[in-house]
Design a protein around this motif. Structure first.
Motif, mmCIF file in Angstrom:
data_model
loop_
_atom_site.group_PDB
_atom_site.id
_atom_site.type_symbol
_atom_site.label_atom_id
_atom_site.label_comp_id
_atom_site.label_asym_id
_atom_site.label_seq_id
_atom_site.Cartn_x
_atom_site.Cartn_y
_atom_site.Cartn_z
ATOM 1 N N UNK A 220 1.720 15.195 -13.598
ATOM 2 C CA UNK A 220 0.502 15.738 -14.205
ATOM 3 C C UNK A 220 -0.559 14.718 -14.523
ATOM 4 N N UNK A 221 -0.404 13.506 -14.013
ATOM 5 C CA UNK A 221 -1.386 12.452 -14.264
ATOM 6 C C UNK A 221 -2.309 12.376 -13.055
ATOM 7 N N UNK A 222 -3.598 12.633 -13.251
ATOM 8 C CA UNK A 222 -4.518 12.704 -12.117
ATOM 9 C C UNK A 222 -5.778 11.873 -12.296
ATOM 10 N N UNK A 223 -6.136 11.528 -13.515
ATOM 11 C CA UNK A 223 -7.379 10.801 -13.747
ATOM 12 C C UNK A 223 -7.236 9.330 -13.361
ATOM 13 N N UNK A 224 -8.271 8.791 -12.691
ATOM 14 C CA UNK A 224 -8.266 7.389 -12.287
ATOM 15 C C UNK A 224 -8.125 6.471 -13.494
ATOM 16 N N UNK A 225 -8.734 6.879 -14.608
ATOM 17 C CA UNK A 225 -8.654 6.062 -15.827
ATOM 18 C C UNK A 225 -7.212 5.950 -16.301
ATOM 19 N N UNK A 226 -6.442 7.042 -16.195
ATOM 20 C CA UNK A 226 -5.040 7.013 -16.606
ATOM 21 C C UNK A 226 -4.211 6.146 -15.662
ATOM 22 N N UNK A 227 -4.521 6.214 -14.352
ATOM 23 C CA UNK A 227 -3.842 5.335 -13.391
ATOM 24 C C UNK A 227 -4.087 3.876 -13.769
ATOM 25 N N UNK A 228 -5.330 3.581 -14.135
ATOM 26 C CA UNK A 228 -5.690 2.203 -14.481
ATOM 27 C C UNK A 228 -4.922 1.735 -15.714
ATOM 28 N N UNK A 229 -4.766 2.629 -16.700
ATOM 29 C CA UNK A 229 -4.030 2.269 -17.922
ATOM 30 C C UNK A 229 -2.566 1.986 -17.604
ATOM 31 N N UNK A 230 -1.946 2.852 -16.803
ATOM 32 C CA UNK A 230 -0.541 2.671 -16.438
ATOM 33 C C UNK A 230 -0.348 1.408 -15.595
ATOM 34 N N UNK A 231 -1.270 1.184 -14.671
ATOM 35 C CA UNK A 231 -1.197 -0.022 -13.841
ATOM 36 C C UNK A 231 -1.332 -1.268 -14.692
ATOM 37 N N UNK A 232 -2.230 -1.219 -15.650
ATOM 38 C CA UNK A 232 -2.443 -2.368 -16.533
ATOM 39 C C UNK A 232 -1.190 -2.649 -17.360
ATOM 40 N N UNK A 233 -0.545 -1.594 -17.841
ATOM 41 C CA UNK A 233 0.674 -1.735 -18.635
ATOM 42 C C UNK A 233 1.779 -2.404 -17.795
ATOM 43 N N UNK A 234 1.917 -1.946 -16.570
ATOM 44 C CA UNK A 234 2.937 -2.482 -15.664
ATOM 45 C C UNK A 234 2.638 -3.940 -15.301
ATOM 46 N N UNK A 235 1.357 -4.225 -15.017
ATOM 47 C CA UNK A 235 0.950 -5.575 -14.633
ATOM 48 C C UNK A 235 1.162 -6.566 -15.775
ATOM 49 N N UNK B 228 0.838 -1.203 0.000
ATOM 50 C CA UNK B 228 0.000 0.000 0.000
ATOM 51 C C UNK B 228 0.871 1.252 0.000
ATOM 52 N N UNK B 229 1.945 1.243 0.811
ATOM 53 C CA UNK B 229 2.844 2.387 0.878
ATOM 54 C C UNK B 229 3.566 2.593 -0.450
ATOM 55 N N UNK B 230 4.013 1.491 -1.078
ATOM 56 C CA UNK B 230 4.706 1.589 -2.366
ATOM 57 C C UNK B 230 3.767 2.116 -3.457
ATOM 58 N N UNK B 231 2.517 1.668 -3.387
ATOM 59 C CA UNK B 231 1.533 2.124 -4.360
ATOM 60 C C UNK B 231 1.293 3.627 -4.217
ATOM 61 N N UNK B 232 1.217 4.101 -2.974
ATOM 62 C CA UNK B 232 1.008 5.530 -2.747
ATOM 63 C C UNK B 232 2.171 6.349 -3.299
ATOM 64 N N UNK B 233 3.395 5.869 -3.109
ATOM 65 C CA UNK B 233 4.555 6.591 -3.632
ATOM 66 C C UNK B 233 4.496 6.671 -5.155
ATOM 67 N N UNK B 234 4.032 5.594 -5.773
ATOM 68 C CA UNK B 234 3.921 5.592 -7.235
ATOM 69 C C UNK B 234 2.854 6.563 -7.708
ATOM 70 N N UNK B 235 1.676 6.538 -7.087
ATOM 71 C CA UNK B 235 0.606 7.448 -7.525
ATOM 72 C C UNK B 235 0.975 8.905 -7.246
ATOM 73 N N UNK B 236 1.722 9.139 -6.161
ATOM 74 C CA UNK B 236 2.204 10.499 -5.894
ATOM 75 C C UNK B 236 3.157 10.962 -7.003
ATOM 76 N N UNK B 237 3.987 10.050 -7.470
ATOM 77 C CA UNK B 237 4.910 10.380 -8.561
ATOM 78 C C UNK B 237 4.144 10.655 -9.845
ATOM 79 N N UNK B 238 3.127 9.848 -10.116
ATOM 80 C CA UNK B 238 2.316 10.094 -11.315
ATOM 81 C C UNK B 238 1.623 11.451 -11.229
ATOM 82 N N UNK B 239 1.132 11.792 -10.039
ATOM 83 C CA UNK B 239 0.497 13.109 -9.866
ATOM 84 C C UNK B 239 1.496 14.227 -10.130
ATOM 85 N N UNK B 240 2.737 14.033 -9.685
ATOM 86 C CA UNK B 240 3.783 15.036 -9.907
ATOM 87 C C UNK B 240 4.072 15.216 -11.396
#
Length: 275
Positions: free
Chosen positions: A161-176, A147-159
């Motif tokens: 300029x990535x903020x939409x949940x849909x974009x997070x889902x796309x990036x997560x899917x690519x990584x997975x 959970x902590x590692x995931x938060x650090x990643x989403x914080x980096x994505x926000x930094x």
């Protein structure tokens, strides 16, 4: 669309799973009938909308026509809503049966306000939640780190300029896909999941590899400072590739596949012990 009839105490609630949206949808009239004992739930809904201007103005967003099968065996489109919409509707039902739901919503809201003021409470509450569900202490420790590692990643994505949940889902899917060989949807299907959180159904080895993918993605992103979504997507794949190499190495040395159909129905299976 998979649809079924669910018992709500002694009342029947029709519901359907939308695989595309990954959401459960529930029959609004069935829920209203169960909570009000109304002989004519359609009329009750009409009056409820008339007295709640906010609910009525947002009805088109809350309500979704969904094909469901009735008790007569015939399939037809009926007014339905996802869990969030159903909870909003329940707020407008002045019935004793609806009070437990309203109290639960108030409690959840109060807990979230507490967690914003003191994030440590969220961590402690999460640990208690997993213990209550029967997870092992070893697995819980891995999950909280994840959970902590995931938060650090989403914080980096926000930094970046990535903020939409849909974009997070796309990036997560690519990584997975990169590290596991499966899309998030296919991974969940392998484990027999629908709305459940994939990470809550991973073995501790799967969790560690997923964390490796996320930590690596975070580190690469911080180093390169991508300026576009396409660049971040490529970095997510790179992070996943690092975890893929680790997965293949583990599989080579153990002779066992890391990607497992095990899920939280058998929580002891998720905590893979080393000999």
């Amino acid at each position: 669309m998979e649809n079924k009839i669910k018992l709500f105490e002694d009342r029947r609630i029709r519901y359907a799973w939308d695989a595309e949206k990954e959401e459960w949808f529930f029959s609004i009239s069935d829920v209203v009938e169960a909570l009000t004992d109304s002989a004519d739930p359609k009329q009750y809904i009409k009056k409820m909308r008339a007295r709640d201007e906010s609910l009525n103005s947002n009805w088109g967003t809350i309500c979704t026509p969904v094909q469901m099968r009735g008790l007569d065996g015939k399939s037809r489109k009926i007014q339905s809503s996802d869990a969030q919409g159903i909870l909003r509707i329940i707020q407008s039902i002045p019935s004793p049966k609806a009070e437990p739901f309203k109290m639960w919503l108030a409690q959840v809201g109060a807990e979230r306000v507490d967690e914003i003021a003191d994030p440590e409470k969220a961590i402690l509450r999460g640990a208690e939640y997993y213990r209550a569900k029967g997870y092992t202490e070893g697995w819980i420790n891995q999950r909280l780190q994840a959970i902590e590692m995931r938060k650090e990643l989403t914080d980096e994505w926000k930094a970046r300029g990535i903020e939409k949940e849909r974009d997070y889902a796309i990036l997560t899917n690519e990584m997975t896909k990169a590290w596991s060989g499966l899309s998030v949807r296919d991974y969940k299907q392998l484990k027999g999941l629908k709305k459940e959180n994939l990470r809550d159904n991973m073995t501790n080895v799967e969790l560690v590899l997923n964390m490796l993918a996320e930590v690596t993605t975070t580190a690469i992103s911080k180093s390169r400072k991508p300026e576009t979504f396409v660049e971040s997507k490529a970095i997510a794949k790179e992070g996943g590739d690092v975890a893929k190499d680790a997965r293949l190495n583990i599989e080579k040395r153990t002779g066992n596949k890391v990607i497992s159909p095990a899920n939280a129905k058998d929580k002891l299976q998720l905590d893979i012990k080393s000999e």
